[in-house]
Scaffold this active site. Structure first.
Site, PDB file in Angstrom:
ATOM      1  CE1 TYR A 161      -3.711   2.440   0.698  1.00 45.72           C
ATOM      2  CE2 TYR A 161      -2.491   3.097   2.654  1.00 45.72           C
ATOM      3  CZ  TYR A 161      -3.519   3.305   1.756  1.00 45.72           C
ATOM      4  OH  TYR A 161      -4.348   4.398   1.924  1.00 45.72           O
ATOM      5  CB  THR A 163       1.518   4.331   4.239  1.00 45.03           C
ATOM      6  OG1 THR A 163       0.818   3.109   4.538  1.00 45.03           O
ATOM      7  CG2 THR A 163       0.511   5.438   3.967  1.00 45.03           C
ATOM      8  CE  LYS A 164       1.170  -1.482   5.238  1.00 43.06           C
ATOM      9  NZ  LYS A 164       0.055  -0.547   5.184  1.00 43.06           N
ATOM     10  CG  ASN A 165       8.770   0.019   5.637  1.00 41.25           C
ATOM     11  OD1 ASN A 165       8.098   1.012   5.896  1.00 41.25           O
ATOM     12  ND2 ASN A 165       9.320  -0.722   6.587  1.00 41.25           N
TER      13      ASN A 165
END
Length: 364
Positions: A161, A163-165
């Protein structure tokens, strides 16, 4: 990306295969399957393990709602167990008491990027003949006690998604060392079809069959092309987030009204977010005060069992899982991303201190 867009196959194809091989290698797992979301990965994992109507799956109320809804989508019932008061992770010491004859699996969540106690959970699962499906939406790079995601679980499920790393805006994957399970998962992820569009483009048209009831959870070459270059900087970005977390830790160490994220020995933390905890009665006012100073923040997460759907359908009520509720009432995730200047930590910390010391007007 230009190469993908100019090619014949935009959907699942060569680039997805490249990503899957690279991701499996990074994790040290035998197989990786790229899908459309972590929710889809969780759902597929449960289906492939034969979990469905009448079954129970133990999980945590301190997570994003998708952990629980994926269990419901498989036809099973989520059974919540409270979390550790310091980490927010599923409390392994409470799991065994929640097991019934209907329990089929455990879905631990590696919250904020800190892995659960997988050795203890695996021992419990083995004693009772249960599967483990790891929700690793926050957790690609982490390790605990020498164990990485997917090493002790039947599968580990990941989110890409926005916002993920590791991100492609929307997307996910699962990883497993079980080859037979992987073949089931692959079939279930694309309608239960024996041939994909990519297969037909390479081999010429061949009649295909549908052999099981599957789902539309495949990833496209477009998303895979966005993910592939990020492997070269994944570890570097973890270093940057770790430095930011250390700066926050140092800056907030002298602020007694703030509880900082838990740290454990023998761990590598993925540092997905930087959540702090403040007094629950002040939390929402603190968020508003930070917003007034142009400091963005969010809540990860409110306790799932207190969401209206779960209260109405399962009868959950306040005080059912006090540690999860306390964390859900107290948590604020502060600004935290790899390109964030270290000096901005001081700006955020100063704003947080001001927010905590202002005179709040009681709610009427």
């Amino acid at each position: 990306m230009a190469e993908v867009l100019a090619g014949e196959i935009l959907t699942t194809g060569e680039y997805v295969g490249r990503f899957e091989r690279k991701f499996a290698d990074y994790l040290g797992r035998r197989h990786a399957l790229a899908v459309s979301s972590c929710t889809g990965a969780l759902h597929l994992s449960l289906l492939a393990l034969g979990i469905g109507h009448g079954d129970e799956v133990i999980t945590t109320p301190m997570t994003f709602i998708a952990t629980a809804t994926a269990i419901l989508e498989a036809g099973a019932r989520p059974v919540f167990v409270d979390v550790e008061p310091d980490t927010g992770n599923l409390d392994a010491n409470l799991v065994e008491a929640a097991i019934t004859p209907r329990t089929r699996a455990i879905v631990p969540v590696h919250l904020y990027g800190l892995m659960c106690d997988m050795r203890t959970l695996r021992a419990i699962a083995d004693r009772h003949g249960l599967a483990i499906v790891e929700d690793s939406a926050h957790c690609v790079e982490a390790r605990r006690d020498g164990i990485g995601p997917g090493e002790l679980g039947e599968t580990a499920c990941f989110s890409f998604y926005a916002t993920k790393n590791l991100t492609c805006g929307e997307g996910g994957a699962l990883a497993t060392d079980n080859s037979a399970l992987y073949e089931k998962l692959k079939l279930l992820s694309l309608h239960g079809m024996t041939k994909t569009a990519y297969d037909r483009s390479r081999e010429g048209y061949l009649h295909w069959d549908m052999v099981v009831l599957g789902w539309k959870y495949n990833m496209s070459n477009i998303e895979a092309a966005l993910l592939l270059p990020q492997f070269d900087r994944l570890d570097k970005k973890l270093e940057q987030r770790t430095l930011l977390a250390q700066k926050y830790d140092q800056r907030l160490a002298g602020v007694p009204a703030v509880r900082r994220p838990a740290a454990l020995p023998n761990t590598v933390h993925s540092r997905h977010v930087y959540p702090v905890r403040v007094a629950g009665e002040k939390r929402d006012e603190v968020i508003e005060a930070l917003k007034a100073e142009q400091v963005g923040c969010v809540v990860n997460y409110r306790a799932v069992h207190l969401m209206r759907y779960f209260r109405e359908h399962f009868g959950y009520a306040p005080d059912d899982f006090p540690n999860a509720e306390r964390i859900g009432d107290e948590t604020i995730s502060l600004p935290f991303y790899p390109g964030m200047p270290l000096d901005d930590v001081d700006v955020v910390a100063d704003a947080l201190e001001r927010a905590l010391t202002r005179n709040f007007v009681p709610s009427s």
